[in-house]
Design a protein around this motif. Structure first.
Motif, PDB file in Angstrom:
ATOM      1  N   HIS A 273       0.849  -1.185   0.000  1.00 22.61           N
ATOM      2  CA  HIS A 273       0.000   0.000   0.000  1.00 22.61           C
ATOM      3  C   HIS A 273       0.893   1.246   0.000  1.00 22.61           C
ATOM      4  O   HIS A 273       1.965   1.251   0.612  1.00 22.61           O
ATOM      5  CB  HIS A 273      -0.897   0.018   1.245  1.00 22.61           C
ATOM      6  N   TYR A 274       0.418   2.298  -0.672  1.00 19.64           N
ATOM      7  CA  TYR A 274       1.220   3.514  -0.818  1.00 19.64           C
ATOM      8  C   TYR A 274       0.493   4.722  -0.240  1.00 19.64           C
ATOM      9  O   TYR A 274      -0.729   4.867  -0.370  1.00 19.64           O
ATOM     10  CB  TYR A 274       1.543   3.771  -2.295  1.00 19.64           C
ATOM     11  N   LEU A 275       1.291   5.605   0.395  1.00 18.64           N
ATOM     12  CA  LEU A 275       0.789   6.868   0.923  1.00 18.64           C
ATOM     13  C   LEU A 275       1.799   7.951   0.571  1.00 18.64           C
ATOM     14  O   LEU A 275       2.991   7.816   0.860  1.00 18.64           O
ATOM     15  CB  LEU A 275       0.632   6.801   2.448  1.00 18.64           C
ATOM     16  N   THR A 276       1.334   9.046  -0.070  1.00 17.38           N
ATOM     17  CA  THR A 276       2.203  10.168  -0.417  1.00 17.38           C
ATOM     18  C   THR A 276       1.780  11.394   0.387  1.00 17.38           C
ATOM     19  O   THR A 276       0.593  11.747   0.421  1.00 17.38           O
ATOM     20  CB  THR A 276       2.137  10.488  -1.919  1.00 17.38           C
ATOM     21  N   VAL A 277       2.762  12.039   1.038  1.00 15.90           N
ATOM     22  CA  VAL A 277       2.482  13.183   1.902  1.00 15.90           C
ATOM     23  C   VAL A 277       3.288  14.396   1.427  1.00 15.90           C
ATOM     24  O   VAL A 277       4.494  14.303   1.216  1.00 15.90           O
ATOM     25  CB  VAL A 277       2.835  12.877   3.374  1.00 15.90           C
ATOM     26  N   ASP A 278       2.587  15.526   1.291  1.00 12.66           N
ATOM     27  CA  ASP A 278       3.223  16.809   0.992  1.00 12.66           C
ATOM     28  C   ASP A 278       3.588  17.448   2.335  1.00 12.66           C
ATOM     29  O   ASP A 278       2.711  17.807   3.128  1.00 12.66           O
ATOM     30  CB  ASP A 278       2.247  17.699   0.218  1.00 12.66           C
ATOM     31  N   LEU A 279       4.895  17.613   2.612  1.00 11.85           N
ATOM     32  CA  LEU A 279       5.345  18.175   3.878  1.00 11.85           C
ATOM     33  C   LEU A 279       5.266  19.697   3.903  1.00 11.85           C
ATOM     34  O   LEU A 279       5.463  20.314   4.957  1.00 11.85           O
ATOM     35  CB  LEU A 279       6.780  17.730   4.162  1.00 11.85           C
ATOM     36  N   ALA A 280       5.029  20.314   2.737  1.00 11.96           N
ATOM     37  CA  ALA A 280       4.828  21.762   2.589  1.00 11.96           C
ATOM     38  C   ALA A 280       6.101  22.580   2.761  1.00 11.96           C
ATOM     39  O   ALA A 280       6.078  23.798   2.584  1.00 11.96           O
ATOM     40  CB  ALA A 280       3.757  22.268   3.567  1.00 11.96           C
ATOM     41  N   VAL A 281       7.226  21.958   3.120  1.00  9.69           N
ATOM     42  CA  VAL A 281       8.501  22.670   3.217  1.00  9.69           C
ATOM     43  C   VAL A 281       9.592  21.795   2.597  1.00  9.69           C
ATOM     44  O   VAL A 281       9.463  20.573   2.524  1.00  9.69           O
ATOM     45  CB  VAL A 281       8.888  22.990   4.682  1.00  9.69           C
ATOM     46  N   LYS A 282      10.657  22.444   2.162  1.00 11.00           N
ATOM     47  CA  LYS A 282      11.818  21.695   1.687  1.00 11.00           C
ATOM     48  C   LYS A 282      12.736  21.439   2.884  1.00 11.00           C
ATOM     49  O   LYS A 282      12.997  22.347   3.678  1.00 11.00           O
ATOM     50  CB  LYS A 282      12.569  22.499   0.624  1.00 11.00           C
ATOM     51  N   GLU A 372      17.588  16.568   0.166  1.00  5.11           N
ATOM     52  CA  GLU A 372      16.536  17.566   0.301  1.00  5.11           C
ATOM     53  C   GLU A 372      15.287  17.091  -0.438  1.00  5.11           C
ATOM     54  O   GLU A 372      15.345  16.745  -1.618  1.00  5.11           O
ATOM     55  CB  GLU A 372      17.000  18.910  -0.272  1.00  5.11           C
ATOM     56  N   ILE A 373      14.183  17.095   0.259  1.00  5.56           N
ATOM     57  CA  ILE A 373      12.923  16.624  -0.337  1.00  5.56           C
ATOM     58  C   ILE A 373      11.763  17.528   0.126  1.00  5.56           C
ATOM     59  O   ILE A 373      11.916  18.352   1.032  1.00  5.56           O
ATOM     60  CB  ILE A 373      12.629  15.145   0.028  1.00  5.56           C
ATOM     61  N   LYS A 374      10.618  17.315  -0.470  1.00  7.77           N
ATOM     62  CA  LYS A 374       9.399  18.031  -0.066  1.00  7.77           C
ATOM     63  C   LYS A 374       8.225  17.051   0.059  1.00  7.77           C
ATOM     64  O   LYS A 374       7.252  17.328   0.763  1.00  7.77           O
ATOM     65  CB  LYS A 374       9.063  19.128  -1.077  1.00  7.77           C
ATOM     66  N   TYR A 375       8.341  15.917  -0.617  1.00  5.60           N
ATOM     67  CA  TYR A 375       7.273  14.912  -0.590  1.00  5.60           C
ATOM     68  C   TYR A 375       7.832  13.581  -0.075  1.00  5.60           C
ATOM     69  O   TYR A 375       8.946  13.179  -0.418  1.00  5.60           O
ATOM     70  CB  TYR A 375       6.688  14.704  -1.984  1.00  5.60           C
ATOM     71  N   ILE A 376       7.032  12.933   0.749  1.00  4.75           N
ATOM     72  CA  ILE A 376       7.384  11.626   1.314  1.00  4.75           C
ATOM     73  C   ILE A 376       6.425  10.573   0.766  1.00  4.75           C
ATOM     74  O   ILE A 376       5.219  10.815   0.655  1.00  4.75           O
ATOM     75  CB  ILE A 376       7.279  11.665   2.852  1.00  4.75           C
ATOM     76  N   ARG A 377       6.964   9.415   0.418  1.00  2.00           N
ATOM     77  CA  ARG A 377       6.132   8.298  -0.048  1.00  2.00           C
ATOM     78  C   ARG A 377       6.428   7.082   0.830  1.00  2.00           C
ATOM     79  O   ARG A 377       7.586   6.656   0.950  1.00  2.00           O
ATOM     80  CB  ARG A 377       6.433   7.984  -1.508  1.00  2.00           C
ATOM     81  N   ILE A 378       5.394   6.548   1.470  1.00  2.00           N
ATOM     82  CA  ILE A 378       5.529   5.373   2.333  1.00  2.00           C
ATOM     83  C   ILE A 378       4.950   4.161   1.617  1.00  2.00           C
ATOM     84  O   ILE A 378       3.806   4.182   1.152  1.00  2.00           O
ATOM     85  CB  ILE A 378       4.818   5.595   3.680  1.00  2.00           C
ATOM     86  N   GLU A 379       5.752   3.122   1.515  1.00  2.00           N
ATOM     87  CA  GLU A 379       5.365   1.877   0.856  1.00  2.00           C
ATOM     88  C   GLU A 379       5.285   0.779   1.915  1.00  2.00           C
ATOM     89  O   GLU A 379       6.305   0.334   2.443  1.00  2.00           O
ATOM     90  CB  GLU A 379       6.394   1.513  -0.213  1.00  2.00           C
ATOM     91  N   VAL A 380       4.073   0.362   2.283  1.00  2.00           N
ATOM     92  CA  VAL A 380       3.875  -0.666   3.306  1.00  2.00           C
ATOM     93  C   VAL A 380       3.927  -2.042   2.651  1.00  2.00           C
ATOM     94  O   VAL A 380       3.086  -2.387   1.829  1.00  2.00           O
ATOM     95  CB  VAL A 380       2.539  -0.477   4.047  1.00  2.00           C
TER      96      VAL A 380
END
Length: 403
Positions: A273-282, A372-380
């Protein structure tokens, strides 16, 4: 005449009461014969770290209730241990120093009659706190220090942190970490990125303490990312975490250890399962915490067990989605596996398990390869309950924010 009769009856009642008091025998405990039991015979002594096991033969008296061991520990504190008469040994623990000590054994019966004392000498081996101390290693970490330890006896101990306070001109206690693991590493965080003197020592449940190891480091910058800015950025292949009345925003609402506060997928689609989160900051992320869905669902159900974390700076830089390569364009930041302190099977948990998850499970990123990133993707990839659903109680991130 009536008064005479009344006086006679009253006098007779008093006489009967006094007679009854004179002949009434004192109450005794049930089964007690009023005789002290025989002595305890010591068969063998096995010295152990911080104590000893004394094997004995209790007296044959049928009314013996328990055997009592009385002694003073290495600091002169009186101690007492009691065991049932059906047990053939008694464990003495809590010594903080090696040496020779005297233990007195007594048998006690149902009437609290105490036998003649039997004295036995014990010689405790090196206590756990002193065995653990030489293995302590402290090093700089994100927002604090990381302490590793070896605890081969799996003793119940705490690692305690001291910090030098310039105003008080002395080291002061700050926090503790409790463990019974054979070995491990724990990060003490929340400290500013300035040169700081730390001290760490070991303590057991009898208040025995080791020496203190001291070192000076400057914690690595470790800013907490504002979760009020987080949002789901759903891309093709991602799961919806709003099922069954739950809401995706519950994964960053600063609430956890609550069975009814989490993000929750359906039970249809198989993992991953995948979840993508916008952290809103770099930011160059240093670490994150994943809090499991708590309550009766801890370490089971859809709580992640094995999962990967990816990052990307510009979501628009990703190539077209490919189901055969769903993470194309993403940078793998960390492969993660959840840890259960007790090691018990699914469905069985201890207070240590709950305490560990209530603090959040820490996962560090490679300090030598921060991206350096701004988006996180979690792969369960796998969950504790081995089911198709995924649940996440809370997510928190730290790092060096650039925008």
């Amino acid at each position: 005449m009536k008064n005479y009769i009344k006086l006679t009856i009253f006098s007779l009642g008093i006489a009967l009461f006094i007679y009854g008091c004179e002949v009434e025998e004192p109450h005794k405990p049930y089964g007690s014969d009023g005789v002290a039991p025989g002595t305890v015979t010591v068969d063998n002594v096995v010295n152990i770290p911080g104590g000893a096991v004394i094997y004995y033969t209790p007296p044959a008296d049928v009314d013996v209730l328990y055997v009592k061991a009385s002694f003073e520990d290495d600091r002169g504190r009186p101690r007492e241990v009691k065991v049932s008469q059906v047990i053939d040994s008694i464990v003495i623990q809590g010594f903080g120093q090696v040496g020779d000590y005297n233990v007195t054994l007594n048998a006690v019966d149902r009437g609290e009659n105490v036998s003649t004392s039997t004295d036995v000498a014990i010689s405790p081996l090196t206590p756990p706190v002193q065995l653990i101390f030489p293995t302590l290693v402290g090093e700089v970490d994100f927002g604090g220090i990381k302490v590793s330890y070896e605890n081969p006896l799996e003793a119940e101990v705490s690692l305690n942190v001291l910090v030098f306070d310039e105003l008080q001109d002395e080291f002061v206690y700050r926090e503790s970490f409790f463990t019974s693991q054979a070995s491990g590493t724990y990060s003490f965080r929340g400290y500013e990125a300035v040169k700081t003197q730390f001290g760490v020592y070991v303590e057991d449940r009898w208040e025995n303490v080791s020496d203190t190891i001291y070192f000076e480091v400057t914690p690595i910058p470790d800013e907490f990312l504002d979760k009020l800015l987080f949002s789901v950025f759903k891309i093709q292949g991602d799961k919806d975490f709003n099922d069954y009345g739950f809401n995706e925003t519950q994964m960053w609402d600063n609430r956890w250890s609550d069975q009814w506060n989490c993000g929750h997928t359906d039970f249809i689609t198989t993992l991953p399962h995948y979840l993508t989160v916008d952290l809103a900051v770099k930011a160059k992320l240093s670490r994150f915490k994943l809090y499991q869905r708590g309550g009766s669902e801890l370490y089971k159900h859809g709580n992640p067990k094995r999962f990967n974390v990816y990052g990307v700076l510009d979501i628009n830089s990703l190539p077209p989605y490919d189901a055969n390569n769903p993470n194309a364009g993403w940078t793998l930041l960390r492969e993660c596996e959840s840890f259960k302190p007790s090691g018990l099977p699914v469905g069985q948990t201890t207070a240590e398990d709950y305490d560990y998850q209530n603090k959040g499970e820490d996962f560090d990123f490679d300090v030598d390869n921060l991206v350096e990133i701004k988006y996180i993707r979690i792969e369960v990839l796998e969950n504790w309950g081995n089911i198709n659903g995924t649940v996440i109680g809370e997510l928190s991130f730290w790092g060096e924010i650039s925008q």
